[in-house]
Design an enzyme around this catalytic site. Structure first.
Site, PDB file in Angstrom:
ATOM      1  N   ASP A 167       0.830  -1.193   0.000  1.00  0.00           N
ATOM      2  CA  ASP A 167       0.000   0.000   0.000  1.00  0.00           C
ATOM      3  C   ASP A 167       0.871   1.252   0.000  1.00  0.00           C
ATOM      4  O   ASP A 167       1.743   1.407   0.863  1.00  0.00           O
ATOM      5  CB  ASP A 167      -0.909   0.016   1.231  1.00  0.00           C
ATOM      6  CG  ASP A 167      -1.790   1.244   1.275  1.00  0.00           C
ATOM      7  OD1 ASP A 167      -2.908   1.186   0.732  1.00  0.00           O
ATOM      8  OD2 ASP A 167      -1.367   2.268   1.844  1.00  0.00           O
TER       9      ASP A 167
ATOM     10  N   TYR B 240       3.128  10.253  -0.659  1.00  0.00           N
ATOM     11  CA  TYR B 240       4.203   9.798   0.236  1.00  0.00           C
ATOM     12  C   TYR B 240       5.544  10.047  -0.436  1.00  0.00           C
ATOM     13  O   TYR B 240       5.771   9.612  -1.547  1.00  0.00           O
ATOM     14  CB  TYR B 240       4.076   8.293   0.516  1.00  0.00           C
ATOM     15  CG  TYR B 240       2.824   7.827   1.190  1.00  0.00           C
ATOM     16  CD1 TYR B 240       1.970   8.687   1.873  1.00  0.00           C
ATOM     17  CD2 TYR B 240       2.468   6.477   1.145  1.00  0.00           C
ATOM     18  CE1 TYR B 240       0.814   8.216   2.472  1.00  0.00           C
ATOM     19  CE2 TYR B 240       1.317   6.009   1.755  1.00  0.00           C
ATOM     20  CZ  TYR B 240       0.491   6.888   2.412  1.00  0.00           C
ATOM     21  OH  TYR B 240      -0.660   6.426   3.010  1.00  0.00           O
TER      22      TYR B 240
ATOM     23  N   HIS C 166      -7.856   9.253  -1.971  1.00  0.00           N
ATOM     24  CA  HIS C 166      -7.177   9.309  -0.671  1.00  0.00           C
ATOM     25  C   HIS C 166      -7.972  10.116   0.361  1.00  0.00           C
ATOM     26  O   HIS C 166      -8.141   9.688   1.502  1.00  0.00           O
ATOM     27  CB  HIS C 166      -5.788   9.914  -0.863  1.00  0.00           C
ATOM     28  CG  HIS C 166      -4.832   9.604   0.235  1.00  0.00           C
ATOM     29  ND1 HIS C 166      -3.481   9.835   0.139  1.00  0.00           N
ATOM     30  CD2 HIS C 166      -5.001   9.067   1.471  1.00  0.00           C
ATOM     31  CE1 HIS C 166      -2.870   9.457   1.243  1.00  0.00           C
ATOM     32  NE2 HIS C 166      -3.776   8.998   2.069  1.00  0.00           N
TER      33      HIS C 166
ATOM     34  N   ASN D 288     -10.691   7.545   3.927  1.00  0.00           N
ATOM     35  CA  ASN D 288     -11.053   8.730   4.709  1.00  0.00           C
ATOM     36  C   ASN D 288     -12.375   9.354   4.256  1.00  0.00           C
ATOM     37  O   ASN D 288     -12.552  10.575   4.336  1.00  0.00           O
ATOM     38  CB  ASN D 288      -9.934   9.781   4.650  1.00  0.00           C
ATOM     39  CG  ASN D 288      -8.630   9.292   5.229  1.00  0.00           C
ATOM     40  OD1 ASN D 288      -8.551   8.955   6.407  1.00  0.00           O
ATOM     41  ND2 ASN D 288      -7.599   9.232   4.386  1.00  0.00           N
TER      42      ASN D 288
ATOM     43  N   LEU E  94      -1.432   0.046  13.907  1.00  0.00           N
ATOM     44  CA  LEU E  94      -0.655  -0.033  15.145  1.00  0.00           C
ATOM     45  C   LEU E  94      -0.601   1.309  15.873  1.00  0.00           C
ATOM     46  O   LEU E  94       0.233   1.518  16.745  1.00  0.00           O
ATOM     47  CB  LEU E  94       0.761  -0.537  14.842  1.00  0.00           C
ATOM     48  CG  LEU E  94       0.830  -1.977  14.321  1.00  0.00           C
ATOM     49  CD1 LEU E  94       2.246  -2.322  13.859  1.00  0.00           C
ATOM     50  CD2 LEU E  94       0.370  -2.965  15.389  1.00  0.00           C
TER      51      LEU E  94
END
Length: 317
Positions: free
Chosen positions: A46, A51, A121, A152, A209
């Site tokens: 992913d 990024y 996104h 989102n 996490l």
């Protein structure tokens, strides 16, 4: 392996997050991490076109570029690549023109002919949703994208997207990428999961996490106590409630001879509609726990214990 929604994408039940590639993991480290992940059975990566534009000296697209260079060098078979549009500095928003240009730029950086799973996104309130839905559908029709997805988005906007796509006879999303983990549950469980269940969508949660908190490494509210670019994000969860969750994870982990990381991912993987949590690794040594989290099976009693200790209430806010 698990199918994503109504698609033909049969993936390892954990996605390797590419947000760290070009940020806390340089090119060589990223290659090592990708090698370890795929050697261990992983096949789902992913990333996103944005990024990692936030890093000084970066301009966006660094993660896709690294993944693309790794694909070209290693030539792995049966790898599923997911990427996203709307947050690259040069390709902001979800207008039809931008969606097409961003997808073509991502394809070039990744060095692939088709993007397996393409996410919107972030929602774009300034662009009519009809325009965005049509643009994503056209990418599928033209063969640039195999399947579409959203990240989102609110439950209402997901419903609207699906309705528009169905009415137009164009590609319907197969996956949703929400913020979901043991310390961030109620929003997703109350609104997104019901939509996913109704329309047969798979959840591919990010922050699985909690910025590293659910690895058990961060047990202080003082972010400066840990030398990590992500420590600040993790420290906010180190409340009395959050630490009780860590204690329960630690107890279950000990019973399985596993890590807190693996148990956290195993819990998330077991939740309704969740297909593959996303987790990243900045060092190759962290990959083993991620892989184990995709395979560890918790008992009903252990799942209930984690459900109970992580349940949200105003007293825990």
């Amino acid at each position: 392996m698990t199918l994503l929604g109504s698609s033909d994408l049969d993936v390892f039940p954990l996605a390797l997050g590419g947000n760290v590639f070009g940020w806390t993991a340089d090119r060589d480290s990223s290659f090592e991490i990708l090698d370890a992940f795929t050697t261990g059975g992983g096949d789902f990566i992913d990333t996103a076109d944005g990024y990692s534009a936030w890093v000084p000296g970066n301009s966006g697209g660094e993660s896709e570029t690294i993944v693309g260079e790794w694909l070209a060098d290693r030539k792995p078979s049966d790898i599923t690549i997911a990427t996203k549009v709307s947050s690259h500095p040069q390709f902001k928003g979800l207008s039809a023109k931008n969606v097409r240009a961003a997808a073509e730029a991502s394809l070039k950086r990744l060095g692939v002919d088709t993007i397996d799973l393409y996410y919107a996104h972030f929602d774009d309130a300034e662009t009519p949703l009809e325009e965005t839905v049509a643009a994503f559908g056209q990418l599928v029709t033209d063969g640039l994208v195999r399947h579409t997805a959203v990240s989102n988005y609110s439950a209402g906007r997901i419903r609207s997207w699906i309705s528009l796509a169905q009415d137009a006879g164009t590609a319907v999303p197969v996956a949703v990428q929400p913020h979901y983990n043991l310390v961030h549950r109620n929003d997703v469980e109350e609104s997104i999961v019901p939509v996913a269940e109704e329309f047969g969508l798979s959840l591919v949660p990010y922050y699985a996490l909690a910025s590293g908190f659910l690895t058990g490494k961060y047990r202080s509210t003082d972010a400066s106590a840990v030398e990590s670019a992500r420590a600040g994000g993790a420290a906010k969860y180190a409340t009395p409630h959050g630490l009780r969750i860590i204690d329960e994870l630690e107890s279950i982990a000990a019973a399985h001879g596993a890590s807190i990381t693996s148990v956290s991912l195993a819990w998330l993987r077991s939740q309704p509609t969740v297909a593959a949590p996303i987790a990243s690794a900045s060092r190759v040594e962290q990959v083993a726990d991620l892989l184990a989290g995709a395979k560890l099976e918790l008992s009903d009693e252990e799942l209930r214990a984690l459900d109970d200790v992580s349940a949200w209430s105003p007293a825990h806010a």
